[in-house]
Design an enzyme around this catalytic site. Structure first.
Site, PDB file in Angstrom:
ATOM      1  N   ASP A  18       0.867  -1.182   0.000  1.00 11.20           N
ATOM      2  CA  ASP A  18       0.000   0.000   0.000  1.00 11.20           C
ATOM      3  C   ASP A  18       0.908   1.238   0.000  1.00 11.20           C
ATOM      4  O   ASP A  18       2.134   1.131  -0.128  1.00 11.20           O
ATOM      5  CB  ASP A  18      -1.005  -0.036   1.165  1.00 11.20           C
ATOM      6  N   HIS A  19       0.308   2.410   0.145  1.00 11.07           N
ATOM      7  CA  HIS A  19       1.072   3.659   0.121  1.00 11.07           C
ATOM      8  C   HIS A  19       2.127   3.713   1.235  1.00 11.07           C
ATOM      9  O   HIS A  19       3.219   4.230   1.036  1.00 11.07           O
ATOM     10  CB  HIS A  19       0.121   4.861   0.248  1.00 11.07           C
ATOM     11  N   CYS A  75       3.122  -3.120   4.027  1.00 11.24           N
ATOM     12  CA  CYS A  75       2.268  -1.976   4.379  1.00 11.24           C
ATOM     13  C   CYS A  75       2.984  -1.215   5.486  1.00 11.24           C
ATOM     14  O   CYS A  75       4.209  -1.355   5.639  1.00 11.24           O
ATOM     15  CB  CYS A  75       0.847  -2.412   4.747  1.00 11.24           C
ATOM     16  N   THR A  77       2.761  -1.552   8.773  1.00  9.18           N
ATOM     17  CA  THR A  77       3.192  -2.473   9.826  1.00  9.18           C
ATOM     18  C   THR A  77       3.453  -3.891   9.328  1.00  9.18           C
ATOM     19  O   THR A  77       4.056  -4.687  10.059  1.00  9.18           O
ATOM     20  CB  THR A  77       2.099  -2.582  10.903  1.00  9.18           C
ATOM     21  N   GLY A  78       2.924  -4.239   8.171  1.00  6.30           N
ATOM     22  CA  GLY A  78       2.952  -5.618   7.680  1.00  6.30           C
ATOM     23  C   GLY A  78       1.806  -6.446   8.238  1.00  6.30           C
ATOM     24  O   GLY A  78       1.637  -7.615   7.855  1.00  6.30           O
ATOM     25  N   HIS A 108       9.813 -24.181   8.406  1.00  5.03           N
ATOM     26  CA  HIS A 108       8.813 -24.851   9.250  1.00  5.03           C
ATOM     27  C   HIS A 108       7.385 -24.686   8.724  1.00  5.03           C
ATOM     28  O   HIS A 108       6.569 -25.583   8.901  1.00  5.03           O
ATOM     29  CB  HIS A 108       8.851 -24.290  10.683  1.00  5.03           C
ATOM     30  N   HIS A 143       7.345 -31.109   9.631  1.00  5.02           N
ATOM     31  CA  HIS A 143       6.711 -29.824   9.325  1.00  5.02           C
ATOM     32  C   HIS A 143       5.649 -29.975   8.235  1.00  5.02           C
ATOM     33  O   HIS A 143       4.646 -29.273   8.233  1.00  5.02           O
ATOM     34  CB  HIS A 143       7.765 -28.795   8.919  1.00  5.02           C
TER      35      HIS A 143
HETATM   36  C1  RB5 Z   1      -2.002   2.713   6.580  1.00  8.43           C
HETATM   37  O1  RB5 Z   1      -2.068   3.901   7.303  1.00  8.43           O
HETATM   38  C2  RB5 Z   1      -1.775   1.555   7.521  1.00  8.43           C
HETATM   39  O2  RB5 Z   1      -2.900   1.354   8.325  1.00  8.43           O
HETATM   40  C3  RB5 Z   1      -1.458   0.278   6.754  1.00  8.43           C
HETATM   41  O3  RB5 Z   1      -0.347   0.500   5.949  1.00  8.43           O
HETATM   42  C4  RB5 Z   1      -1.119  -0.942   7.581  1.00  8.43           C
HETATM   43  O4  RB5 Z   1      -0.130  -0.644   8.512  1.00  8.43           O
HETATM   44  C5  RB5 Z   1      -2.243  -1.677   8.140  1.00  8.43           C
HETATM   45  O5  RB5 Z   1      -2.089  -2.709   8.808  1.00  8.43           O
END
Ligand code: RB5
Length: 156
Positions: A18-19, A75, A77-78, A108, A143
């Protein structure tokens, strides 16, 4: 890492973000190019706001269909992009912010998508994580039995 658990042939990669993961995606694409991986960039292509589930599902579909063997999703946080990808049958997306987890997620869990967060990890470490993850094979054995239980549950 020993020769035995290094992937013999380069895998094909579907990558997306994402952005909030756009700049780190560009860094990882640099790694894919340097190391000669065949890949497709599923976007996004700027820092303009988009919804991470849209990108997650495009990449997850490309991996589930077998068009690409592995996926990388980024993203902020991932977390969100991995939650979305894991809703698709056959997808095992692993959030990894260290190389030990990246290696274990392949050996695993036979993870077929790696997720990372640009707001969590710097580009140097992220490239190391992706590099290890792409080169590590599934260990099979006990596994395989455990992963098969996940697959069976998904199908039930
Ligand atoms: C975008 O602001 C943020 O929420 C997204 O990139 C991600 O971290 C969501 O889990």
């Amino acid at each position: 890492m020993t020769e035995a658990n290094m992937t013999k042939e380069a895998v094909t990669v579907a990558i997306g973000s994402d952005h909030a993961g756009f700049r780190l995606k560009e860094e990882i694409i640099g790694l894919l190019q340097e190391e000669g991986y065949a890949f497709r960039d599923f976007g996004t292509f700027s820092e303009e706001s988009v919804d991470y589930p849209d990108i997650a599902l495009d990449v997850a579909k490309a991996v589930r269909s077998g068009e690409y063997q592995r996926g990388i999703l980024i993203c902020g946080t991932g977390i969100g992009i991995g939650i979305a990808a894991n809703k698709m049958e056959g997808i095992r997306a692993a959030l990894c912010h260290d190389t030990f987890s990246a290696k274990a997620s392949r050996e695993h869990n036979d993870a077929n998508i790696l997720t990372m967060g640009e707001r969590i990890v710097g580009p140097g470490l992220a490239k190391d994580i992706a590099g290890v993850w792409l080169k590590t094979d599934f260990a099979g054995g006990r596994h395989a039995r455990r992963v098969q239980k996940i697959i069976d549950f998904e199908k039930s």
